[in-house]
Design an enzyme around this catalytic site. Sequence first.
Site, PDB file in Angstrom:
ATOM      1  N   GLU A 341       0.781  -1.288  -0.105  1.00  0.00           N
ATOM      2  CA  GLU A 341       0.037   0.017  -0.180  1.00  0.00           C
ATOM      3  C   GLU A 341       0.743   1.214   0.063  1.00  0.00           C
ATOM      4  O   GLU A 341       0.360   2.302   0.786  1.00  0.00           O
ATOM      5  CB  GLU A 341      -1.007   0.036   1.303  1.00  0.00           C
ATOM      6  CG  GLU A 341      -1.884  -1.161   1.050  1.00  0.00           C
ATOM      7  CD  GLU A 341      -2.771  -1.183   2.241  1.00  0.00           C
ATOM      8  OE1 GLU A 341      -4.073  -1.417   2.094  1.00  0.00           O
ATOM      9  OE2 GLU A 341      -2.326  -1.235   3.445  1.00  0.00           O
TER      10      GLU A 341
HETATM   11  C1  ACM Z   1      -1.899  -5.443   4.028  1.00  0.00           C
HETATM   12  O1  ACM Z   1      -2.959  -6.120   4.425  1.00  0.00           O
HETATM   13  N1  ACM Z   1      -1.709  -4.150   3.604  1.00  0.00           N
HETATM   14  C2  ACM Z   1      -0.747  -6.207   3.797  1.00  0.00           C
END
Ligand code: ACM
Length: 536
Positions: A341
Amino acid sequence: MRRRRLLFSLLLIAAAGLGTAAAEPPGAAGGGATPAATPLDQVVPAPASVRGGGRAFTLGEGTRIRVPGGSGEAKRIAGYLAGLLRPATGYDLPVTTKGGPDGIVLRLGGRGTGQLGAEGYRLTSGSRAVTISAARPAGLFHGVQTLRQLLPAGVERRSAQRGPWRIAGGAIADSPRYDYRGAMLDVSRHFFTVEQVKRYIDQLAAYKINKLHLHLSDDQGWRIAIDSWPRLATYGGSTQVGGGPGGHYTKDDYREIVRYAADRYLTVVPEIDMPGHTNAALASYAELNCNGQAPPLYTGTNVGFSSLCVPKAVTYDFIDDVIREIAALTPGPYLHIGGDEAHSTSHEDYVAFMDKAQPVVAKYGKTVIGWHQLTGAHPAKGAVAQYWGYDKTGAQEQAQVVDAARNGTRLVLSPADRAYLDMKYDKNTPLGLSWAGYVDAKRSYDWDPGGYLKGAPEASILGVEAPMWTETLSTSAHLEYMAFPRLPGIAELGWSPASTHDWEAYKYRLAAQAPRWEALGINYYRSPEVPWPHRG
Ligand code: ACM
């Protein structure tokens, strides 16, 4: 064969239900009738091979735990076993290095143990002795966890209970399907104390989990002392989601967790998430920001808004120091650098950053693990990608992971709609999140790591991991409610041969674990999918 197993299980559960329905200790219910010993094929995770039969063993007043010619480590495991069994049985259970034909025997090495591998064991039970043999101490330890489950659930209580303490006759030969069987705890969104982490480690060890992945940094908190950048912990660790006081581990705290885990044959995998999920670091040191200004601490639950400054040289001094200090504290082979992310980092910057960060991990003697977005950069030779996609993950993203696997990147599977322990069970679950959907016990268990990512070579699958993100979780009772009953299912996917996989049989074995959880004070979710015995 499968039908017979199922019928057998049904009968067993009916019996177990009667045996544990009353509030009295096992053996006290049913007008003095003694509970049947747990059949050898009821263990979770399912052993590789089970042959029941012959006379049962009865643990008694005079039982000794023998470690013939015992090494230090085998003796320590014997002491651990005695510590588990003494409170409920009230027996002395002395540990002795003298050989002998009777008692509980823990044997390291010896004939035929070579083929059991680094974690396998053999357990044989008869009227005079229960013997656990293994090539390596980890195998003995896993065998001890199996032995625990073969005793009545009351053995898990910390006060004296009435026996008898029977172990059914027969033999088990067992070793794991995968080398990597992990659980992740996010100590960043909410901080968990050393004692809370130890409690979770004990719960993991009971199901033969062998990796504890600690998510040590995120936007909301930095949780490990770094001598060369002290404000990371003292300031960056000073809060958490919701604005509570947070906390961090001193280096001695972290060493204590590593030691406690190692004594239970779990390897700690530390994660410092980068280049995104870094607000706590950016808030602690203005110079880490491209604009030279430190943002405020963050106590919300949004993701994707923070990034280390990829063009700045100080960023690489920073990661070198952090990785060096954490690598020095960590005996295990892995260091996790996150990489998920990074929505505020351009693709170009992300690739450039990972090209610089991965060699630092190698320089300090560790193997890189990253979330599977790492496969969108250039995964280092030998790197491990942790796949957390789910049924809505795009084909292109999946293909990138499969391509990397074909080119030598190994995979740890944590599909969010199967293995994420923080997903709600259903719409009424008071804790957790639901962005990957609802995940009840069956969905969590009913998939095959071997065939999960089509096109990924079987040999690329290093194992499975059950992550626990803690935006909504702040106590041990919360963790347990989300982990139980799903965690044992992920543990079984990691340990047991694919040939044992069968939800209809598994759900009865799982149900039979509940009296153990109750004896241990574990706060579990009574999923309607599982045929639980009546409550004790
Ligand atoms: C994640 O759930 N951002 C690895």
